[in-house]
Design an enzyme around this catalytic site. Structure first.
Site, PDB file in Angstrom:
ATOM      1  CD  GLU A  16      -3.123   0.843   2.106  1.00 44.62           C
ATOM      2  OE1 GLU A  16      -3.740   1.939   2.787  1.00 44.62           O
ATOM      3  OE2 GLU A  16      -3.610  -0.260   2.350  1.00 44.62           O
ATOM      4  CG  ASP A 123      -2.373  -0.825   5.098  1.00 43.61           C
ATOM      5  OD1 ASP A 123      -1.363  -1.336   5.243  1.00 43.61           O
ATOM      6  OD2 ASP A 123      -2.482   0.316   5.425  1.00 43.61           O
ATOM      7  CG  ASP A 125      -7.758  -1.328   6.647  1.00 44.22           C
ATOM      8  OD1 ASP A 125      -7.704  -1.770   5.499  1.00 44.22           O
ATOM      9  OD2 ASP A 125      -7.358  -0.313   7.519  1.00 44.22           O
ATOM     10  CE1 TYR A 342      -2.337  -1.005   8.799  1.00 46.04           C
ATOM     11  CE2 TYR A 342      -4.272  -1.515   9.619  1.00 46.04           C
ATOM     12  CZ  TYR A 342      -3.804  -1.003   8.774  1.00 46.04           C
ATOM     13  OH  TYR A 342      -4.655  -0.231   7.845  1.00 46.04           O
ATOM     14  CB  CYS A 806     -67.637  39.306 -25.471  1.00 46.37           C
ATOM     15  SG  CYS A 806     -66.287  40.526 -26.435  1.00 46.37           S
ATOM     16  CB  CYS A 809     -64.416  37.493 -29.412  1.00 42.38           C
ATOM     17  SG  CYS A 809     -64.677  37.447 -27.848  1.00 42.38           S
ATOM     18  CB  CYS A 831     -63.774  39.694 -23.231  1.00 38.41           C
ATOM     19  SG  CYS A 831     -63.699  38.003 -24.324  1.00 38.41           S
ATOM     20  CB  CYS A 836     -61.316  39.969 -26.277  1.00 34.31           C
ATOM     21  SG  CYS A 836     -62.835  40.842 -26.498  1.00 34.31           S
TER      22      CYS A 836
END
Length: 926
Positions: A16, A123, A125, A342, A806, A809, A831, A836
């Site tokens: 490592e 290592d 682990d 270790y 209206c 329209c 409207c 409109c």
């Protein structure tokens, strides 16, 4: 496996770290290895001959430097503004070799091509197992038929190394997958919350910082935050403490045999009057009578369990004031030099196969503790005791113990000497007998009140002789007999106040983390260091931690949200799941799915409740005075992917004028923006996704409008979509305008847009109605015609509502009620058709035999198409012609308005939404 014909096999050995590779090569070759350079100048290759189980081998020993690979998001997700942070919970991730380790990779590939075996000396682990599989992936990519084995060792000493190479095993895939799961979970959670916090807070507040990095990133870590939580929680406990006075009666007796101090068996009282009454009773009848004198009892003080990583860090902090991070650095160096085993282990019990006496014998030459070690080995001394079992075993390494004698190397610092001494003395103590003492407790009675005094006489110190870091205070009290009476030398009523617990010291913090399962023995010190490095906590000379303002504000914000992200429970569950993966009870995929699904839900809800975080920050920090709007563009909630640049996302935010918009997070490169209705009082992005608009997801926004700013008939609360499907938002923008800035501040060549879909009309000047250039959408010549043929966007009238047709329209117009001050309660018709301009007061129709007062399409003030109560603050026109003298102009809420002019150029012949000079203004849009 052996080569045909019985010839030597070529074995590639990978450690490592370079120092470990050199140590292992030195042990196996007995110092006769040959050295050559690899691609990386730090990772040399050592060559020697060796026999593994009788098989002649040509050994090649090299190394990596920790992890060979990194886990990263795919390229398109790495830039902070490239995606919604919520996307990071499912964004693709890959492992790759970073640029600074490409030379190591090349060395492994070259050596693997000419090797038969690959032996992994990483290592022992989980992290080491994960690195081992990274090495395997690189080597097998160039030679798929490598014979792969794992060496297990706990100390860089001859016995362990030779035993490891003669007993090679298979690498543990489950350990590696557990680490893979942790890495992916931490990456996704950490990146999403870090981006969220930083983009939300960094530019809004003047955060004090001594380092540039801290002001740039406000990070979040799944282990780091619960660690911070322990510090903040203790700090809050201290802050909340209210001192309370109490009283106690103290008594002492001086005789020829010495002084005895008696403690009141009530302890103390918080009521002063009661304490005074009891004290006066004792003063009036002060004669003390001995009530009980039990025979001395034998007491034991047991030695500590064998040393694991957490205890090493805690005791080094307590005894030598060393930080956990520095302790592990020193311990690692001692391990690599072969003096201790270790140092990363959870195990606190020795195997029955361990030769414990051999390790003691190594230490008999030491000038300080050598004589004690010699006594341990002498049977007649009766000092030896097999060590206790602490109940933890990680199945990888034994407890930390000395592996080689040293009286102090020339290159050792004081810290190296201290850590080595702690390891040796701890080991000698744990194989020793406990300390023994005779303890006596005498009870007396004064006027009905009981007092007691204790004395301890140590009869055998045993392990305390060598373990100088602990003591067992003993005090001798005079001899008393039951029934004996005497007058106390002193009898006092004393007061004191309750005290809060102290701030957490490093040993306390490590204990909290260990108990809650936060981190591992190999990573706890890293989490503590990150808190200090990132400015979330400080540590004083007594190694006690306090949160900084930033650390406390973050914890407070998440706590106010109702989430316990700063508590250890959630992380402890994750750590438990990873343990399940390592033993095969759960799969990596199962753990990833459950953890990430849970955390994504937390993230999305936290984003909705971001105001809590902002409120907490406001308590501790001033708002930033130099926050540029372009910078604060990032501080928003993501709504959708930008449909213009397609490289970033669009986020909801407020500009400095308080107006809401949804803008591209890649500003200023992309200026795509959608301004929201001007009367928007509040807006927040929800987790609801629009099922109509795309490309998805498009998150809906919860709006709250100002009541006075919207026409009657519209709800002040609205869950809407800015993707283009929401007619209500379209109507409100047409009626009331957007909250965008005035024309003088817009960028050259841009036009305002009511486009809910967020297309880049400001840059392209394309009309959203006819898709032609040369005019704004509000002045589109086809707009009125198209709207007449379209279905009205207003809701259909109910049977019990009055309607009129209206006269422009023909659409049925629903009766509405004005809410302005001048016309409150007055009813009108307008409207619902976009474009409109029809409008009529209800009472004017009744009084005029049904003839309504209307505005013409060329000059009337229609409710639709006007800016209403938007930025202009005036009624508007849908057409561009000059108004007729007989026309009645009204605001969006039905209030008559007079003297109307274009607020852009001042011309009374038209309104701002039809101004011919509209596209010629200069200034910045944002």
């Amino acid at each position: 496996m052996s080569r045909r014909g019985g010839g030597p096999v070529t074995v590639l050995n990978v450690a490592e770290k370079p120092s470990v590779a050199k140590s292992v090569a030195g042990i196996l070759s007995r110092g006769t290895f040959r050295t050559r350079e690899g691609r990386s100048r730090y990772n040399k290759i050592f060559e020697f001959d060796y026999a593994i189980n009788g098989q002649p081998c040509r050994m090649l020993m090299t190394s990596v430097i920790g992890h060979l690979m990194e886990l990263e998001f795919a390229d398109r997700y790495r830039k902070w503004h490239s995606c919604d942070p919520a996307d990071l919970y499912q964004a693709p991730v890959t492992k790759h070799v970073p640029e600074d380790k490409k030379d190591i990779k090349k060395t492994l590939e070259e050596e693997a091509r000419k090797s038969d075996w690959l032996v992994l000396w990483l290592d022992c682990d989980r992290e080491g197992e994960n690195i081992a599989f990274e090495v395997v992936d690189v080597c097998r990519a160039v030679k798929h038929n490598l014979f792969i084995r794992r060496a297990h060792f706990s100390a860089l000493i001859d016995r362990d190394i030779h035993e490891a190479v003669q007993n090679l095993r298979d690498p543990n895939q489950l350990f590696a997958e557990a680490v893979d799961a942790r890495q992916e979970i931490d990456l996704r959670i950490g990146a999403s919350f870090t981006r969220f916090q930083t983009m939300l807070l960094r530019d809004r507040f003047a955060i004090d910082s001594t380092g540039e990095e801290r002001s740039r990133v406000i990070s979040y870590g799944p282990c780091q935050f619960p660690t911070l939580g322990f510090i903040v929680e203790r700090y809050w406990e201290i802050q909340a403490h209210e001192p309370e006075e109490f009283w106690t009666i103290n008594c002492s007796h001086q005789s020829e045999e010495g002084l005895a101090t008696f403690n009141w068996m009530r302890g103390h009282l918080f009521d002063y009057a009661s304490a005074v009454i009891l004290y006066e009773m004792c003063v009036e009848e002060p004669t003390a009578t001995v009530m009980n004198v039990p025979h001395p009892r034998e007491r034991f003080k047991y030695p500590p369990h064998p040393l694991n990583t957490i205890e090493l860090e805690k005791r080094a902090s307590r005894y030598f004031r060393l930080s956990s991070e520095h302790t592990m650095k020193v311990a690692e160096e001692l391990y690599q030099a072969g003096f201790i085993s270790y140092p990363r282990t959870e195990t606190d019990s020795f195997s029955s196969r361990t030769d414990l006496r051999a390790m003691v014998e190594e230490q008999t030459r030491h000038p300080a503790w050598g004589s004690y070690a010699q006594r341990l080995l002498e049977p007649e001394g009766d000092l030896w005791r097999n060590p206790g079992n602490g109940g933890h075993d990680d199945k990888a390494h034994p407890p930390i113990h000395p592996t080689k004698f040293s009286s102090g190397e020339s290159n050792w610092s004081r810290d190296h000497l201290n850590v080595y001494e702690l390891v040796v003395r701890h080991y000698l103590a744990c194989v020793s007998q406990p300390a023994v003492a005779a303890e006596t407790t005498v009870e007396i009675d004064i006027a009905g009140e009981r007092f007691s005094a204790s004395g301890r006489v140590i009869s055998a110190k045993n392990y305390l002789e060598v373990y100088r870091f602990e003591s067992w205070g003993g005090s001798v009290i005079p001899g008393y007999e039951k029934g004996q009476q005497f007058i106390p030398t002193t009898l006092t009523l004393d007061s004191a106040v309750t005290r809060p617990p102290p701030l957490l010291c490093e040993a306390d913090l490590l204990s909290c983390m260990d108990k809650a399962g936060i981190g591992t023995d190999a990573t706890m010190h890293d989490h503590i260091k990150k808190l200090l490095d990132r400015g979330y906590a400080t540590k004083d000379a007594n190694t006690r931690f306090s949160p900084t303002n930033l650390g406390e504000a973050l914890v407070m914000g998440y706590d106010d949200m109702g989430y316990e992200l700063w508590k250890p429970n959630l992380r402890a569950l994750m750590e438990n799941d990873m343990n399940e993966v390592s033993v095969g009870r759960k799969t990596k995929a199962e753990v990833l799915e459950s953890c990430l699904q849970q955390m994504k839900a937390c993230f999305l809800d936290a984003r909705v409740k971001k105001s809590k975080l902002l409120e907490a920050m406001t308590i501790f920090f001033e708002r930033s005075n130099n926050t540029d709007e372009s910078e604060s563009q990032t501080a928003g909630e993501v709504v959708r992917r930008c449909n213009l640049c397609n490289e970033s996302h669009m986020a909801l935010r407020k500009n400095r004028d308080g107006n809401f918009m949804v803008g591209c997070m890649n500003y200023p490169q992309c200026r795509n923006a959608v301004w929201l209705p001007g009367p928007t009082l509040e807006a927040s992005v929800t987790t609801d996704v629009c099922q109509t608009c795309g490309p998805g997801p498009v998150y809906k926004i919860l709006f709250k409008f100002r009541q006075i700013g919207i026409p009657p008939g519209f709800d002040v609360n609205h869950l809407g979509c800015i993707g283009g499907c929401d007619d209500i938002l379209k109507q409100l923008i047409d009626i009331c305008g957007t909250g965008s800035r005035s024309q003088a501040r817009r960028a050259p060549g841009t036009v305002p847009s009511n486009n809910i879909q967020g297309s880049n009309t400001r840059q392209s000047n394309v009309c959203i109605h006819c898709q032609q250039r040369g005019h704004a959408s509000a002045n589109c010549p086809s707009r009125v015609t198209a709207s007449r043929n379209s279905r009205p966007t207003a809701t259909n009238p109910r049977n019990d509502e009055s309607t009129v047709s209206c006269n422009t329209c023909g659409t049925q117009c629903v009766i509405r009620t004005a809410n302005t001050e001048a016309n409150r309660g007055r009813q009108f018709f307008s409207c619902p058709t976009q474009g409109c301009s029809f409008f009529a007061w209800e009472d004017s129709i009744n009084n005029s035999s049904g003839n309504a007062t209307t505005g013409s399409n060329s000059g009337g003030s229609g409710r639709r198409g006007s800016r209403g109560r938007g930025r202009g603050g005036r009624g508007g026109q849908s057409g561009g012609g000059r108004r007729n003298s007989g026309t009645s102009f009204v605001s969006a809420t039905g209030e008559p308005v007079s003297g109307i002019r274009c607020f852009s150029c001042g011309d009374p012949s038209h309104f701002a939404n039809a101004c011919p000079n509209r596209n010629n203004s200069n200034g910045n849009y944002y």
